[in-house]
Design a protein around this motif. Structure first.
Motif, PDB file in Angstrom:
ATOM      1  N   ILE A  29       0.863  -1.172   0.000  1.00 12.00           N
ATOM      2  CA  ILE A  29       0.000   0.000   0.000  1.00 12.00           C
ATOM      3  C   ILE A  29       0.903   1.226   0.000  1.00 12.00           C
ATOM      4  CG2 ILE A  29      -1.688   1.303   1.351  1.00 12.00           C
ATOM      5  CD1 ILE A  29      -2.824  -1.179   0.011  1.00 12.00           C
ATOM      6  N   ILE A  41       3.549   1.839   3.022  1.00 10.40           N
ATOM      7  CA  ILE A  41       3.282   2.032   4.445  1.00 10.40           C
ATOM      8  C   ILE A  41       4.160   1.053   5.221  1.00 10.40           C
ATOM      9  CG2 ILE A  41       0.965   2.947   4.095  1.00 10.40           C
ATOM     10  CD1 ILE A  41      -0.172   0.242   4.940  1.00 10.40           C
ATOM     11  N   HIS A 195       0.006  -8.180   5.827  1.00  6.75           N
ATOM     12  CA  HIS A 195      -0.727  -6.906   5.766  1.00  6.75           C
ATOM     13  C   HIS A 195      -0.290  -5.987   6.900  1.00  6.75           C
ATOM     14  CE1 HIS A 195      -3.191  -8.040   2.499  1.00  6.75           C
ATOM     15  NE2 HIS A 195      -4.040  -8.808   3.152  1.00  6.75           N
ATOM     16  N   HIS A 201      -1.930  -7.362  -1.947  1.00  8.68           N
ATOM     17  CA  HIS A 201      -2.125  -8.582  -2.743  1.00  8.68           C
ATOM     18  C   HIS A 201      -1.478  -8.446  -4.125  1.00  8.68           C
ATOM     19  CE1 HIS A 201      -6.077  -9.082  -0.292  1.00  8.68           C
ATOM     20  NE2 HIS A 201      -5.046  -9.589   0.349  1.00  8.68           N
TER      21      HIS A 201
END
Lengths: 331, 196
Positions: A29, A41, A195, A201
């Motif tokens: 992300i 991130i 995550h 993904h």
């Protein structure tokens, strides 16, 4: 004879078909989704503590020999920790529980994430009042879009589906006559911890790609981290002794050339492959220039590396030397 | 003749192997086409016109996806636009995001099998399994691709079939007209079974 050749072609095709796709296809992300080269991130201090509140099953030991769900949190965290990245996941079993559900404010860094730095893993019937629908687990990442710094990331696991812990193929319970999946909690936590670390993904990337990864959007028969998962981890959290690795979105396609050994260049020279020699010399000079530029900016960030690479890429057909000089000056 | 045979065998094996990379069980519960149609409270086709964030009644930030130019296959929508309510959003310099959820982009033409809008984390049956995008093919017709990039290429009884995420696979995607026909025929079967 013809048939043998055809068979070979088929086998070659099968081999190619099973090729998982680009080696470094991981995704993360981005702090700024509109800017694909912005930072992933991440945990800025290189450490994250998760608190496992999963407890133990009522039916005794799990299929992989563990006695509690929490042991599987530890196993999953250990697998990430063993990859040599500059981030470490610490697992606490139990401890003070802060309900992650609630509005942003005192005790909640984001909506439904709890206090900063608090990362519980828990079974739940819903996600803070929202029905799971067909989801069996989720991580709610809270981060600062301006810096990409992660604040906390609680993991919710649906208590409405059947869980166990095992290796290998996904298992199904057929006792009722209708096959019902029994999910392996260790590999699901392995995925969710990815995550927590900031990975997304790879199979949902744009443009589409196929890659073998525990971070794919679906739980599969894969039960351990794959090369692509580790590549993603090491790119976000490079080992302390090594500079940042390239990321797939940067489009620095000259990377394979940079791994060529000098003896290959020498061989090419000997056999007189003029065109190959020319490209190798060019690649090696880029490598040296990049190494110099990068070494001098080692204390910098990915930006230094990207800048160097991308500028070199831009002038690949011209004179790389002059651009590299200016990079060295800049760094 | 033998060459053709082996070529077919080769292609079949190739397809199987490529497919195997993306097959298997799901992080979400697995839903087949029958489930998608039967479990959906609303089946619609629309164009994403806006993606914005707003607080709900409890002050929790969520993302609202507005769909326009609607075609409804199941259920009812009284307004010209339909708003899908998905968890997550930004507030006071922080963003909360469930990384497992598919995203929406303005301009996309989508077909959704909606269930639990405003109540579920992601109100689509099977999450990504009930979310399709309508995309142009090389022949100029519109094909159907699942939101995770898998081109929809066929249907065998209750199971939808997908091709690998390649440009060739996308060219094999079924036309949107054919997909609509499948939805209608499944809905007719549903009506018949309810009438019994």
């Amino acid at each position: 004879m013809k048939r043998s050749i055809s068979l070979l072609a088929v086998l070659a095709g099968v081999g190619l078909g099973s090729w998982p796709g680009p080696l470094f296809a991981w995704t993360c992300i981005r702090a700024n989704p509109a800017n694909p080269s912005s930072r992933c991130i991440h945990w800025p201090e290189g450490k994250v503590t998760v608190k496992s509140f999963l407890g133990a099953p009522s039916q005794g030991p799990l299929l992989n020999g563990t006695r509690t769900w929490d042991e599987n949190t530890l196993l999953a965290a250990n697998e990430w920790n063993a990859q040599g990245a500059s981030v470490k996941i610490t697992v606490e079993i139990g401890g003070t529980f802060h309900n992650p559900c609630g509005r942003q404010g005192a005790g909640h860094a984001c909506d439904n994430t709890g206090p900063p730095g608090d990362n519980p893993i828990l079974f739940a019937n819903d996600f803070c009042g929202r029905d799971f629908g067909d989801i069996i687990q989720l991580t709610n990442n809270c981060y600062r879009p301006d810096t990409g710094a992660m604040v906390n990331a609680p993991v919710f696991i649906s208590s409405k589906v059947r869980w166990n812990a095992y290796d290998g193929r996904i298992r199904f319970d057929t006792s009722t006559g209708v096959p019902e999946p029994v999910y392996d909690i260790r590999r699901v936590i392995l995925h969710e911890l990815g995550h927590v670390l900031g990975l997304a993904h790879p199979d949902e990337a744009n443009p589409p790609q196929a890659v073998l990864a525990i971070m794919n959007s679906r739980v599969s028969n894969l039960d351990r981290l794959q090369t692509d998962d580790v590549a993603g981890l090491l790119a976000i959290y490079p080992p302390a002794t090594q500079g940042p690795l390239p990321t797939p979105s940067q489009g620095c396609a000259i990377e394979p050339a940079m791994t060529l050994r000098p003896w290959l260049a020498a061989l090419a020279l000997v056999v007189g492959m003029t065109r190959v020699r020319r490209s190798l010399v060019r690649a090696l000079s880029k490598r040296q220039a990049c190494s110099r530029a990068f070494a001098s900016g080692r204390n910098g960030t990915l930006r230094c590396w990207e800048q160097t690479k991308c500028q070199i890429t831009e002038v690949a057909g011209e004179r790389a030397g002059s651009t590299v000089s200016s990079n060295q000056g800049a760094s | 003749m033998a060459g053709v045979f082996w070529r077919i065998v080769g292609e079949a094996l190739l397809t199987l192997m490529v497919g195997a990379v993306t097959a298997s069980a799901l992080v979400v519960l697995q839903r087949d086409f029958h489930d998608l149609v039967h479990r959906a409270e609303l089946i619609l086709e629309g164009t994403v016109s806006r993606v914005e964030e707003a607080s709900d009644a409890a002050g929790i930030q969520r993302t609202l996806v507005t769909l326009k130019d609607l075609t409804i296959y199941k259920g009812q929508v009284t307004e010209p636009n339909y708003i899908l309510d998905v968890v997550g959003g930004s507030k006071n310099g922080f963003r909360s995001q469930v990384l497992d959820l598919p995203s929406f982009a303005p301009g996309d033409r989508v077909i959704l099998f909606v269930r639990g809008n405003g109540e579920a984390v992601f109100p689509v049956v099977g999450v990504h399994q009930g979310y399709f995008r309508v995309q142009p093919r090389a022949d100029g017709r519109l094909g159907v691709v699942r939101c995770d990039g898998l081109p929809l290429v066929g249907r065998y009884q209750r199971t939808l079939r997908f091709a690998p995420r390649t440009s060739r696979g996308r060219e094999r995607a079924v036309s949107v007209e054919e997909f609509r026909t499948w939805i209608h025929s499944e809905l007719q079967m549903l009506d018949r079974s309810e009438a019994r």
